[in-house]
Scaffold this motif. Structure first.
Motif, PDB file in Angstrom:
ATOM      1  N   VAL A  81       0.856  -1.188   0.000  1.00 41.87           N
ATOM      2  CA  VAL A  81       0.000   0.000   0.000  1.00 41.87           C
ATOM      3  C   VAL A  81       0.889   1.234   0.000  1.00 41.87           C
ATOM      4  O   VAL A  81       1.822   1.342   0.801  1.00 41.87           O
ATOM      5  CB  VAL A  81      -0.947   0.034   1.230  1.00 41.87           C
ATOM      6  CG1 VAL A  81      -1.913   1.206   1.127  1.00 41.87           C
ATOM      7  CG2 VAL A  81      -1.724  -1.266   1.362  1.00 41.87           C
TER       8      VAL A  81
ATOM      9  N   GLU B  47      -3.034   5.900  -0.433  1.00 46.15           N
ATOM     10  CA  GLU B  47      -3.922   4.830  -0.912  1.00 46.15           C
ATOM     11  C   GLU B  47      -4.799   4.278   0.201  1.00 46.15           C
ATOM     12  O   GLU B  47      -4.316   3.976   1.295  1.00 46.15           O
ATOM     13  CB  GLU B  47      -3.093   3.670  -1.476  1.00 46.15           C
ATOM     14  CG  GLU B  47      -3.015   3.668  -2.970  1.00 46.15           C
ATOM     15  CD  GLU B  47      -2.315   2.427  -3.509  1.00 46.15           C
ATOM     16  OE1 GLU B  47      -2.547   2.121  -4.665  1.00 46.15           O
ATOM     17  OE2 GLU B  47      -1.536   1.777  -2.772  1.00 46.15           O
TER      18      GLU B  47
ATOM     19  N   ALA C 184      -1.401   5.692   4.450  1.00 47.32           N
ATOM     20  CA  ALA C 184      -1.840   4.442   3.835  1.00 47.32           C
ATOM     21  C   ALA C 184      -2.901   3.865   4.758  1.00 47.32           C
ATOM     22  O   ALA C 184      -2.717   3.866   5.969  1.00 47.32           O
ATOM     23  CB  ALA C 184      -0.668   3.486   3.719  1.00 47.32           C
TER      24      ALA C 184
END
Ligand SMILES: Nc1ncnc2c1ncn2[C@@H]1O[C@H](COP(=O)(O)OP(=O)(O)OP(=O)(O)O)[C@@H](O)[C@H]1O
Ligand SMILES: [Mg+2]
Length: 228
Positions: free
Chosen positions: A31, A35, A197
């Protein structure tokens, strides 16, 4: 974009009498900063186990886990605890607030555990986060909050240590559709605005339009879901 989270060939098995039960088998996930990834899959497929390993609450049987450039798989208990405080924010299914603390105090507690930080600055940060999460009265107790408000406080608490990685296990499970959507919207904004993330386990299909990627757990491994 930098990689904030990386799991490589993680296997997790439990001894069940003579049998060995394999829950995760060569699970891989990367990741990047900014994101927001959803993990979906049937009950018992290993979603919570995956998240617990990702957040250093549980160790894998084999394989490696990295938070940023930090490899955590060989960490001791003390190192794991320290890592969680520095780099990870958890949001659980229910908000798990302490009934005798105000909204503001729920966030300040994190500072006290973290020790040695500037108290004034941390209080300002807590107020800022709560306000950004749409909570204006910081002196309310959990008993007077709605489910969605409680969950927003728990998101604020998870963000107090400015984590690189946010992990959420069914954060909308106790909320109605509208509240659930709003809470995930808050998480998505945080991820995108501050380049975090995030990995969220969810059964709630209605929030999936808010995430950047969907990953399904099946037979112990993770598969990217193609979206139309
Ligand atoms: N400590 C443990 N010892 C033995 N088996 C365990 C242990 N923890 C989890 N398991 C087993 O691992 C499997 C995956 O559990 P997990 O909680 O990760 O599933 P899940 O995908 O989160 O399910 P749900 O959607 O119901 O929350 C289950 O079969 C569970 O019984
Ligand atoms: Mg679970």
């Amino acid at each position: 974009m930098s990689v904030k989270f990386k799991m490589t060939d993680v296997t997790k098995s439990y001894k069940d009498g003579k049998e060995t039960k394999v829950v995760l088998k060569n699970a891989n996930l990367e990741v990047r900063a900014g994101e927001f990834v959803a993990i979906v899959g049937p009950s018992g497929s290993g979603k919570s186990t995956f998240l617990a390993i990702a957040g250093a609450l549980l160790s894998a049987t084999s394989g490696s886990v990295a938070i940023g450039v930090e490899r955590i798989d060989a960490y001791s208990q003390a190192q794991r605890t320290d890592l969680r405080m520095r780099k990870i924010g958890f949001v659980f299914q229910s908000a798990q607030l302490l009934p005798y603390l105000t909204v503001l105090e729920q966030l300040q507690v994190i500072t006290e555990i973290g020790k040695g930080k500037d108290k004034k600055a941390q209080t300002a940060k807590a107020r800022h986060l709560l306000t950004a999460l749409g909570l204006t009265d910081h002196h309310q107790y959990p008993a007077s909050l709605s489910g969605g408000e409680k969950q927003r406080v728990s998101i604020g608490r998870a963000l107090m240590n400015n984590p690189d990685v946010i992990l959420a296990d069914e954060p909308t499970a106790s909320l109605d559709a509208t509240r659930g959507y709003q809470v995930v919207q808050v998480l998505a904004e945080e991820v995108h605005r501050h380049q975090k993330a995030a990995i969220m386990v969810t059964h709630d299909e209605r929030v999936l339009p808010l995430v950047d990627r969907i990953v399904r757990i099946e037979n112990g491994s993770l598969h990217e879901v193609k979206r139309s």
